[in-house]
Write an enzyme that holds these catalytic residues in place. Structure first.
Site, PDB file in Angstrom:
ATOM      1  CD  GLU A 528      55.226 -47.144  23.733  1.00  0.00           C
ATOM      2  OE1 GLU A 528      55.124 -46.463  22.690  1.00  0.00           O
ATOM      3  OE2 GLU A 528      56.323 -47.409  24.262  1.00  0.00           O
ATOM      4  CG  HIS A 595      61.518 -43.434  31.965  1.00  0.00           C
ATOM      5  ND1 HIS A 595      61.542 -42.366  31.114  1.00  0.00           N
ATOM      6  CD2 HIS A 595      61.828 -44.515  31.217  1.00  0.00           C
ATOM      7  CE1 HIS A 595      61.876 -42.781  29.891  1.00  0.00           C
ATOM      8  NE2 HIS A 595      62.047 -44.079  29.923  1.00  0.00           N
TER       9      HIS A 595
END
Ligand SMILES: Cc1ncc(C[n+]2csc(CCOP(=O)(O)OP(=O)(O)O)c2C)c(N)n1
Ligand SMILES: [Mg+2]
Length: 819
Positions: A528, A595
């Site tokens: 990321e 998540h």
């Protein structure tokens, strides 16, 4: 279209050994006599003078920081100064061959690098180009105070320009390279090829690969040099940058015409220390930074260690590496051994090293030993060298005096709004380059486009709600906006995890794989930081990038790249750079604690980011169109709950053609008179359900306004609504404590205080981790929570029996427990 690399068990499971090649360590051994075949005497003199200039520049800074005076000139410099005394040969050797097309990225300790890069560029550019650059840069603000009294050549003037621009930048002067908005750790000057220097250790490690990507994708000349410290090789983003830069696909899957591996050289300015931590023997185990190359790819990044105390050894290494990169064999790694004689900063007492160690490196001084070698080879007389040195030293001193002179180098007025003005560029840019965009097929042939064509773009079909399968969805809306801009802007690229064949984490990109060549849409490693950093570097070089993070929860992995890099470079450049990056971030559901969290409050808090969260197809397409036509970094949240949702509000439907929804304008989704409900994200649909109950059961007409954009935000429609209704509830799906609705509520308390019958009430998710999918309704705000909160804290609803506890007492209890 699956990849053509077939993975076979007989190959992958076969016995073998991994073999490593020797990594050269300080193998340069040429004499000055031998080098005379390559270097003209003037080259040797230039190297000598450049090193002397850097030493003088840093010595002045050291003295004014420690004694507040240098050679009788007093100045109090408040900001930092990370000096590189001892590292001059590595900086000058690094820059010597590079042209203005070769771009360097650096660290907090990069004064020497930007000076050396500037001096080198000045020697290579013609006089007219130099004059044009100096006259046009900041409308001549840096040049003007230098022209008066200058009688030398244009090149001499340009040398003054570099030193004056750098000093001024350090001292926060308007005549600084970045108008004083960057300062010592961030100064850079792009016309001569120096790009952002980063005060976040290793920050350039993830950004520079994106810059190299830009060069490759857009066929730009030159290479990228990423100058980072030895201790930065402990940073995750540096490893992610190495991984991103060395992906096989550049050579296995991308069009060979593009030129192969990324043209990037990771150059470790290996000065043996972090601040006080010592990578060699203490904080790392590789012993040689060059060894890291062996872990990264079969070419071992062509890594080698080079003697950074010898400028000619560094030039020699750069010559070989630049050639490799030009041949498409990048990336490469250099471990340039040097030593920081100066402290980490001038206040550093060097308690972590012995006096003896420092003295040994002082004895080996790179500047003096270079002099000895030149004298030994009889290239110049001692007098000629000394004169050259004192000549450049007096220019440095003169420029220091000029930069501290408030007349020649003013500081921006303290009541100036310059900082605010350079935070966003607020531009419109149809395309970042004039080339024809590369597409693999006509859109009319594209299966996804054909599938979308048959979909219903209005809220109703024959008077009935449109079935999910037939509705033009949020997912389709995002696709259309992307396809539009891909067709116009040749620089536009999109990358992230599982972006290509998979179709993007949630299928938004499905269809783009067939339409776009690899280099415009590709899979990135699970990095990321590397992904967002590369998007930043790509944009800093002049391109438009769309990066995707699969889940908002993964923002933590790219925290620095979002919060310090993407957000800040427009302002830190003094408004000279633009950052047209859209960072698409999907907000999850059903996948539990790691998540399913909405982290919009984090980015809302960071200055320099535009933050939006459209939740209808009409808004998604219009806002993405606006974001992709703009020049600012936009955090574009998308809800996984809503990708399949069709349009429910826009009676005329979602236009097939291009339109924009301006960023920053809230949208009234339902008109009402008795109460205002403001939402951000999917809570819009919860609010609409609550509004129906309020109307049907309690005769209350609620106005529902979707914020759509958290920053910028035109609060006027909110204030007007609250003035009309006197009551306001704010709802979102982020956990309630510290969510961005709290700050909107506080603002409305100020802006509409007289009109309010009750304080604004915020309802968010519980201050918990997100529980399992089966339990989500006890975590995310439900319509009845909103109704109960209105009843308890805004206006009692006749005969209402709350099913949840939304009282002030309960609010206080939860806060006390931190839950
Ligand atoms: C992410 C981050 N962590 C810590 C620091 C504080 N810090 C500034 S410089 C430095 C040492 C960096 O060492 P190195 O990368 O070798 O560069 P050098 O200072 O030696 O040039 C540290 C720890 C920082 N600026 N950024
Ligand atoms: Mg170091």
């Amino acid at each position: 279209m699956p990849k053509s690399i077939i993975l076979k068990p007989e190959t992958l499971l076969a016995e073998d050994r991994i073999r490593f090649a020797d990594i050269p360590v300080n193998t340069y051994s040429k004499t000055i006599e031998e080098e005379r075949a390559v270097f003209a005497p003037q080259d040797f003199l230039a190297i000598w003078q450049d090193m002397a200039a850097i030493r003088e520049f840093e010595t002045i800074l050291n003295d004014i920081k420690t004694k507040r005076v240098y050679k009788g000139v007093a100045y109090d410099h408040l900001g930092p100064a990370h000096l590189s005394i001892g590292q001059e040969a590595s900086a000058v050797g690094m820059a010597f061959l590079l042209t203005a097309d070769d771009h360097i990225y650096g660290s907090h300790r990069s004064h020497g690098e930007i000076l050396a890069k500037g001096f080198s560029a000045v020697r290579k550019l013609d006089e007219q180009t130099l004059l044009d650059i100096m006259r046009t840069y900041l409308n001549g603000a840096i040049l003007r105070p230098l022209e008066e009294g200058h009688h030398g050549s244009v090149r001499d003037l340009a040398v003054k320009f570099i030193i004056f621009g750098a000093f001024s930048e350090l001292f926060a002067k308007e005549t600084g390279f970045n108008r004083g908005m960057g300062g010592s750790m961030h100064a850079f000057f792009t016309p001569f090829g120096s790009y952002p220097n980063n005060a976040i250790v290793g920050g350039s490690g993830s950004i520079a690969p994106g810059a190299a990507l830009f060069k490759r994708v857009n066929r730009k000349p030159g290479i990228i040099v990423c100058n980072i410290g030895d201790a930065s090789f402990g940073c995750g983003p540096v490893w992610e940058g190495l991984t991103f830069a060395s992906m096989d696909q550049y050579t296995t899957l991308w069009d060979t015409e593009l030129g192969g591996g990324l043209p990037i050289l990771f150059n470790c300015m290996n000065n043996q220390y972090g601040m006080g931590g010592q990578p060699l023997g203490e904080t790392m185990g590789c012993r040689f930074i060059a060894r890291i190359g062996a872990a990264v790819n079969p070419e071992q990044l062509h890594a080698e260690r080079v003697n950074g105390y010898d400028p000619l050894a560094v030039v020699d290494a750069f010559r070989r590496k630049v050639t490799l990169l030009a041949e498409g064999k990048g990336p490469a790694l250099l471990d340039t051994v040097t030593y920081r004689i100066s402290g980490h900063s001038p206040s550093d007492a060097s308690s972590y090293r012995t006096r003896d160690e420092i003295e040994q490196w002082q004895k080996a001084d790179p500047i003096l030993s270079f002099k000895d070698r030149l004298l030994g080879a009889d290239v110049f007389s001692e007098r000629a060298l000394d004169e050259a040195r004192s000549g450049i030293e007096s220019v440095v001193l003169q420029m220091f005096r000029r930069a501290i002179d408030p007349q020649a180098a003013p500081r921006i007025a303290l009541d100036s709004d310059l900082v605010g003005r350079v935070m966003f560029s607020n531009g419109t840019l149809e395309r970042c380059d004039g080339r024809t965009p590369e597409l693999l097929q006509d859109w009319s042939q594209n299966a996804r486009v054909q599938q979308i064509t048959g979909k219903v773009r209005t809220p109703q079909l024959d008077g009935k709600p449109v079935p999910k399968m037939k509705a033009f969805s949020v997912r389709d809306a995002i696709f259309e906006a992307l396809a539009h801009r891909f067709s116009i802007d040749p620089t536009m690229v999109a990358f992230g995890e599982e972006n290509r064949d998979w179709g993007g984490a949630f299928g938004v990109y499905r269809g783009l794989t067939e339409a776009l060549p690899y280099h415009r849409l590709f899979n990135a490693p699970i990095s990321e930081a590397g992904i967002v950093g590369a998007a930043v570097g790509y944009a800093l070089e002049g391109g438009r990038a769309v990066a995707e993070l699969m889940y908002a929860d993964f923002m933590g992995r790219a925290g620095d790249e979002i919060f310090n890099q993407l957000a800040k470079w427009q302002a830190m450049s003094g408004g000279l750079l633009r950052l047209p990056v859209v960072l698409r971030i999907s907000v999850g559901v059903k996948y539990g604690a790691q998540h399913s969290q909405d982290w919009s409050a984090l980015v809302h808090h960071i200055p320099g980011l535009k933050v939006v969260y459209p939740v209808t197809p009409y808004d998604a397409k219009g806002m993405l169109n606006a974001a992709l036509a703009g020049t600012d970094p936009v955090i574009f949240f998308e809800s996984q709950r809503l990708y399949d949702s069709g349009e429910m509000f826009e009676e005329a439907g979602v236009p097939e053609g291009y339109y924009e929804v301006p960023l920053g304008e809230p949208s009234v989704k339902k008109v009402g008179n008795d109460l205002t409900i403001i939402t951000f994200g999917p809570a819009l649909y919860t609010a609409i359900a609550a509004a129906r109950t309020l109307e049907a059961q309690y005769g209350l007409s609620a106005e529902v306004i979707d914020l759509r954009s958290a920053s910028p935000l035109n609060v006027e429609p909110l204030v007007q609504s609250v003035k009309k209704t006197g009551k306001v509830l704010l709802a979102c799906e982020a956990v309630e404590r510290g969510c961005l609705m709290q700050s909107i509520a506080a603002n409305l308390t100020q802006l509409a205080f007289d009109a309010l019958d009750a304080p604004p009430v915020v309802v968010g998710s519980r201050n918990w981790i997100t529980p399992a999918a089966e339990l989500e309704s006890m975590f995310f705000p439900q319509p009845e929570w909103l109704v109960d909160a209105i009843h308890e804290r805004i206006v009692p609803l006749r005969n209402h029996r709350p099913s949840t506890n939304q009282t002030c007492g309960e609010l206080a209890r939860r806060l006390r427990l931190g839950i």
